[in-house]
Enzyme design. Structure first.
Site, PDB file in Angstrom:
ATOM      1  N   GLU A  81     -25.452  25.798  15.846  1.00 50.93           N
ATOM      2  CA  GLU A  81     -24.789  25.473  17.108  1.00 50.93           C
ATOM      3  C   GLU A  81     -25.371  24.194  17.672  1.00 50.93           C
ATOM      4  O   GLU A  81     -25.099  23.831  18.821  1.00 50.93           O
ATOM      5  CB  GLU A  81     -24.888  26.636  18.090  1.00 50.93           C
ATOM      6  N   CYS A 113     -25.115  31.831  18.256  1.00 53.15           N
ATOM      7  CA  CYS A 113     -26.156  32.309  17.328  1.00 53.15           C
ATOM      8  C   CYS A 113     -25.596  33.160  16.193  1.00 53.15           C
ATOM      9  O   CYS A 113     -26.342  33.597  15.311  1.00 53.15           O
ATOM     10  CB  CYS A 113     -27.206  33.108  18.092  1.00 53.15           C
ATOM     11  N   HIS A 237     -31.132  40.221  16.891  1.00 53.06           N
ATOM     12  CA  HIS A 237     -31.173  38.807  17.285  1.00 53.06           C
ATOM     13  C   HIS A 237     -32.266  38.691  18.362  1.00 53.06           C
ATOM     14  O   HIS A 237     -32.293  39.504  19.297  1.00 53.06           O
ATOM     15  CB  HIS A 237     -29.808  38.375  17.845  1.00 53.06           C
TER      16      HIS A 237
END
Ligand code: CAA
Length: 409
Positions: A81, A113, A237
């Site tokens: 990103e 992400c 994450h």
């Protein structure tokens, strides 16, 4: 047929800061960062360590350590990103910096992400469909996480790249992509308008969005026939360590555990995956896979044959919850990969040095490379050397990015 992560490796910037020192400089109690956010150190990318250079260095290390050959790669996907060009993908820079075959399909994926997970799931489908014709896929996640200085997001920055080889009969982790549970919703929890290098976030709302996406993707996973939620470990994450703790409480709550019982399980079920992330910070697309690398480095031997759960979140938002199994022999192979090595060769930066790197970031894409330096050609002295480090040198007079092996720069 089992398909999944055959080998993994990562690259981090040479410099990092101690977040206790950042807290002191900002007049914040260090405990807020250490236990409130669950972070200790934060990687800081210097000018020459852009997302392409870090991706190339992670992938070069992957091939060196795993013994795999670049000649077997038929698909190269880069999830990012923080890409360096609106049109030219990071993946095609890697194509020449690594010397990948000309018959290789290359492209870049973006959804905050989640971009790396999108690459991995696509690579698995590519293999399962037979399109791979015996070849492997290289998936690299690379990002520099930046928020404006002196904001609440500042201690949750970071930088790094994680490279993975996706193959049939993987040596580390088989992924059951067919059982993945997906979730999506249009929200403004984190975004980066085109003209900005640092991200904007509605921080507390983003935490809420992450947890809702965890519920949604977990429920989608559980609604599938045969989906079992008996996992030995959970990898999330990791924008910062505390988020994984909140996620685990939330998920174990959905499974019927109260908060105290979920917290009691945390050290065993999650903490080993947070060791590397706590030393690097948020690496956006690579964060989940840095957590996976941390878990495998510390516990692969004892987890062989055991199921683990992976949760990937991309702001904006999208999420997937999917099961994986640690493969027999993964312990010895993970040890041979020496996954922690990039963390042993770093230099601590002072807070003023970090601030001056960050304050110069806006000029990174317009700074001129030394005269006479040309973009990578893949020929002559530019022959890919998997034993060298790639560095970014700036742009030439035609605004083309220039990369070199450190020894030829
Ligand atoms: N000692 C110990 N703990 C302390 C403390 C002290 N002296 N002072 C505060 N704390 C605790 C607070 O109680 C709080 O704990 P809980 O979360 O358990 O309630 C924690 O420290 C954080 O403090 P604040 O609530 O005051 O939060 P903040 O204003 O500092 O902001 C943040 C925290 C929202 C995460 C901010 O850092 C941020 O915006 N980060 C970027 C966005 C982000 O990472 N979002 C995560 C979800 S989105 C995602 O995952 C995608 C992605 O990669 C970005």
């Amino acid at each position: 047929m089992q398909v999944g992560i055959d080998a993994v490796s990562f690259a981090v910037p040479e410099g990092y800061i101690d977040l206790g020192e950042l807290a002191e400089a900002r007049g914040i109690p260090p405990e807020k960062y250490f236990s409130g956010l669950g972070v200790r150190q934060m990687a800081v990318a210097a000018f020459h360590e852009d997302p392409v250079a870090m991706a190339a260095n992670a992938a070069r290390r992957l091939f060196r350590q795993s013994g795999a050959s670049v000649d077997e790669v038929g698909l190269c996907i880069v999830g990012t990103e923080t890409a360096v060009d609106h049109a030219k993908p990071v993946a095609v820079y890697l194509h020449s910096l690594l010397g990948l075959p000309s018959t290789c399909r290359v492209f870049e994926t973006k959804h905050a992400c989640f971009g790396g997970t999108a690459g991995i799931l696509h690579a698995i489908d590519w293999i399962r469909s037979g399109s791979h014709r015996g070849r492997s896929a290289l998936v690299v996640c690379t990002d520099i996480a930046r928020y404006p200085l002196q904001t609440a997001g500042e201690p949750t920055q970071g930088a790094g790249a994680v490279a993975m080889l996706i193959r049939e009969r993987p040596r580390l982790l088989a992924i059951d992509a067919a059982r993945s549970g997906s979730y999506a919703r249009d929200v403004y929890d984190f975004w980066r308008p085109l003209a900005r290098k640092d991200a904007l976030t509605d921080g507390h709302f983003s935490v809420q969005c992450y947890l809702e996406a965890l519920s949604g993707s977990y429920q989608a996973f559980r609604s599938q026939p045969g989906a079992s939620d008996a996992f030995d470990r959970y990898c999330y994450h990791v924008p910062y360590g505390k988020m994984a703790r909140k996620a685990h409480r939330h998920l174990r709550g959905l499974q019927g555990l109260d908060e105290a019982a979920a917290d009691a399980q945390f050290e065993q079920e999650v903490a080993p995956s947070l060791i590397f992330p706590s030393l690097v910070g948020n690496v956006y697309t690579g964060s989940l896979y840095l957590a996976v690398a941390s878990l495998l480095h510390h516990q692969a031997a004892r987890l062989e044959g055991r199921p683990i759960a992976l949760f990937s979140y991309g702001s904006g938002c999208v999420a997937e919850f999917f099961p994986a199994t640690v493969q027999p022999g993964a312990g010895a192979f993970a040890a041979a990969l020496q996954l922690d090595q990039p963390l042993t060769q770093r230099t601590k930066l002072s807070i003023p040095a970090y601030e001056s790197i960050r304050n110069a970031d806006d000029t990174n894409d317009t700074r001129q490379a030394p005269p006479g330096m040309e973009p990578w050609s893949g020929q002559g002295t530019d022959t890919p050397s998997l034993h060298d480090q790639v560095v970014y040198l700036g742009i030439d007079t035609a605004e083309r990015r220039v990369y070199k092996n450190r020894t030829t720069a």
